[in-house]
Design a protein around this motif. Structure first.
Motif, short mmCIF file in Angstrom:
data_model
loop_
_atom_site.label_atom_id
_atom_site.label_comp_id
_atom_site.label_asym_id
_atom_site.label_seq_id
_atom_site.Cartn_x
_atom_site.Cartn_y
_atom_site.Cartn_z
N HIS A 93 0.79 -1.22 0.00
CA HIS A 93 0.00 0.00 0.00
C HIS A 93 0.83 1.28 0.00
O HIS A 93 0.28 2.38 0.16
CB HIS A 93 -0.95 -0.01 1.21
CG HIS A 93 -1.98 -1.06 1.09
ND1 HIS A 93 -1.78 -2.36 1.51
CD2 HIS A 93 -3.21 -1.04 0.55
CE1 HIS A 93 -2.84 -3.08 1.25
NE2 HIS A 93 -3.73 -2.30 0.66
N ALA A 94 2.13 1.17 -0.19
CA ALA A 94 2.99 2.35 -0.15
C ALA A 94 4.26 2.11 -0.96
O ALA A 94 4.69 0.98 -1.14
CB ALA A 94 3.37 2.68 1.29
N VAL A 95 4.82 3.21 -1.42
CA VAL A 95 6.10 3.19 -2.15
C VAL A 95 7.02 4.20 -1.47
O VAL A 95 6.58 5.30 -1.12
CB VAL A 95 5.89 3.57 -3.63
CG1 VAL A 95 7.21 3.71 -4.34
CG2 VAL A 95 5.00 2.57 -4.33
N CYS A 96 8.28 3.84 -1.30
CA CYS A 96 9.26 4.76 -0.73
C CYS A 96 10.28 5.10 -1.81
O CYS A 96 10.86 4.21 -2.43
CB CYS A 96 9.95 4.12 0.48
SG CYS A 96 11.05 5.25 1.36
N LEU A 97 10.48 6.39 -2.04
CA LEU A 97 11.43 6.86 -3.05
C LEU A 97 12.48 7.77 -2.42
O LEU A 97 12.19 8.52 -1.49
CB LEU A 97 10.70 7.66 -4.13
CG LEU A 97 9.66 6.92 -4.97
CD1 LEU A 97 8.97 7.90 -5.92
CD2 LEU A 97 10.28 5.78 -5.73
N GLY A 98 13.67 7.69 -2.96
CA GLY A 98 14.77 8.58 -2.59
C GLY A 98 15.38 9.16 -3.85
O GLY A 98 14.71 9.29 -4.88
N ALA A 99 16.67 9.47 -3.81
CA ALA A 99 17.37 10.00 -4.98
C ALA A 99 17.29 8.98 -6.11
O ALA A 99 17.25 7.79 -5.84
CB ALA A 99 18.83 10.28 -4.61
N PRO A 100 17.18 9.41 -7.32
CA PRO A 100 17.30 10.75 -7.88
C PRO A 100 15.95 11.45 -8.06
O PRO A 100 15.87 12.45 -8.76
CB PRO A 100 17.92 10.48 -9.24
CG PRO A 100 17.26 9.21 -9.68
CD PRO A 100 17.11 8.41 -8.40
N HIS A 101 14.90 10.98 -7.43
CA HIS A 101 13.57 11.56 -7.62
C HIS A 101 13.45 12.91 -6.92
O HIS A 101 14.26 13.25 -6.05
CB HIS A 101 12.51 10.58 -7.10
CG HIS A 101 12.57 9.27 -7.79
ND1 HIS A 101 12.14 9.07 -9.08
CD2 HIS A 101 13.05 8.07 -7.39
CE1 HIS A 101 12.34 7.82 -9.44
NE2 HIS A 101 12.90 7.19 -8.42
N THR A 102 12.41 13.66 -7.32
CA THR A 102 12.15 14.97 -6.73
C THR A 102 10.71 15.03 -6.25
O THR A 102 9.88 14.21 -6.64
CB THR A 102 12.39 16.11 -7.74
OG1 THR A 102 11.49 15.95 -8.84
CG2 THR A 102 13.82 16.14 -8.23
N ILE A 103 10.43 16.01 -5.40
CA ILE A 103 9.08 16.26 -4.91
C ILE A 103 8.87 17.76 -4.86
O ILE A 103 9.81 18.52 -4.60
CB ILE A 103 8.88 15.63 -3.51
CG1 ILE A 103 7.45 15.82 -3.01
CG2 ILE A 103 9.87 16.18 -2.52
CD1 ILE A 103 7.17 15.14 -1.68
N MET A 104 7.63 18.18 -5.11
CA MET A 104 7.28 19.59 -5.00
C MET A 104 6.82 19.83 -3.56
O MET A 104 5.84 19.23 -3.12
CB MET A 104 6.17 19.97 -5.97
CG MET A 104 5.78 21.43 -5.89
SD MET A 104 7.10 22.58 -6.34
CE MET A 104 7.12 22.41 -8.10
N LEU A 105 7.55 20.67 -2.84
CA LEU A 105 7.16 21.02 -1.48
C LEU A 105 6.38 22.33 -1.53
O LEU A 105 6.82 23.29 -2.16
CB LEU A 105 8.37 21.20 -0.58
CG LEU A 105 9.08 19.95 -0.11
CD1 LEU A 105 10.22 20.32 0.84
CD2 LEU A 105 8.14 18.97 0.54
N PRO A 106 5.25 22.35 -0.85
CA PRO A 106 4.50 23.61 -0.78
C PRO A 106 5.20 24.58 0.17
O PRO A 106 6.01 24.18 1.00
CB PRO A 106 3.14 23.18 -0.21
CG PRO A 106 3.41 21.92 0.54
CD PRO A 106 4.58 21.26 -0.15
#
Length: 175
Positions: A110-123
């Motif tokens: 029910h979940a995925v954990c991502l690290g580098a090299p991915h990005t996220i948009m922080l509000p």
């Protein structure tokens, strides 16, 4: 002048002999980018952040009722849940977990954990409502969501729909 030239030459030889020790450390190469990113968030601007490094990884789940029950459990575990971002467009929660968590995260239905090299948009830090991503649990400098208790809470509440297929499509992953 010969003595000065000799001193300068000796100094240069000492600098040269330092070799790679005088080069910036690999983990410091992106320090300016990281600082600019964090200052942008603090200045109340949305900003894209690279996962991993020394900041955080992200666990992605549905943002439905079951995921909100997991937040309530994490509130109890942590005395106030660590940072969670809601993306209303995708219907996902982004749980900010310690850097390196993606390397240790056991597969979860029910979940995925991502690290580098991915990005996220922080509000921006003051955004608590849509439009766009907003803070469901605000970021605090002293805490992230602990991955072990989070994994257990998500296994207990099983937030649906799972993000796996949508993430694979978004990231261009095929089987």
């Amino acid at each position: 002048m010969t003595a000065t030239a000799t001193s300068a030459e000796e100094m240069w030889r000492l600098v040269e002999s330092a070799g790679t020790g005088r080069e910036p450390a690999a983990d410091m190469a992106d320090l300016a980018d990281v600082i600019r990113t964090l200052l942008a968030v603090e200045a109340r601007r949305d900003t894209r952040v690279r996962l991993g490094n020394n900041l955080f990884d992200v666990v992605i789940t549905s943002s439905g009722v079951q995921a909100r029950a997991a937040v309530a459990v994490m509130d109890q575990v942590q005395g106030g849940c660590g940072p969670v971002v809601v993306d209303p467009e995708s219907g996902w929660f982004y749980w900010l977990v310690p850097p390196g968590s993606s390397a240790r995260w056991e597969p979860h239905t029910h979940a995925v954990c991502l690290g580098a090299p991915h990005t996220i948009m922080l509000p921006s830090l003051n955004r608590r409502v849509p439009p766009g991503p907003y803070w469901f649990r605000q970021s605090a400098s002293d805490r992230l969501v602990p991955p072990g208790p989070l994994w257990d809470a998500l296994a207990r509440f099983q937030p649906e729909p799972t993000p796996h297929a949508a993430l694979a499509a978004r990231l261009g992953i095929t089987t």
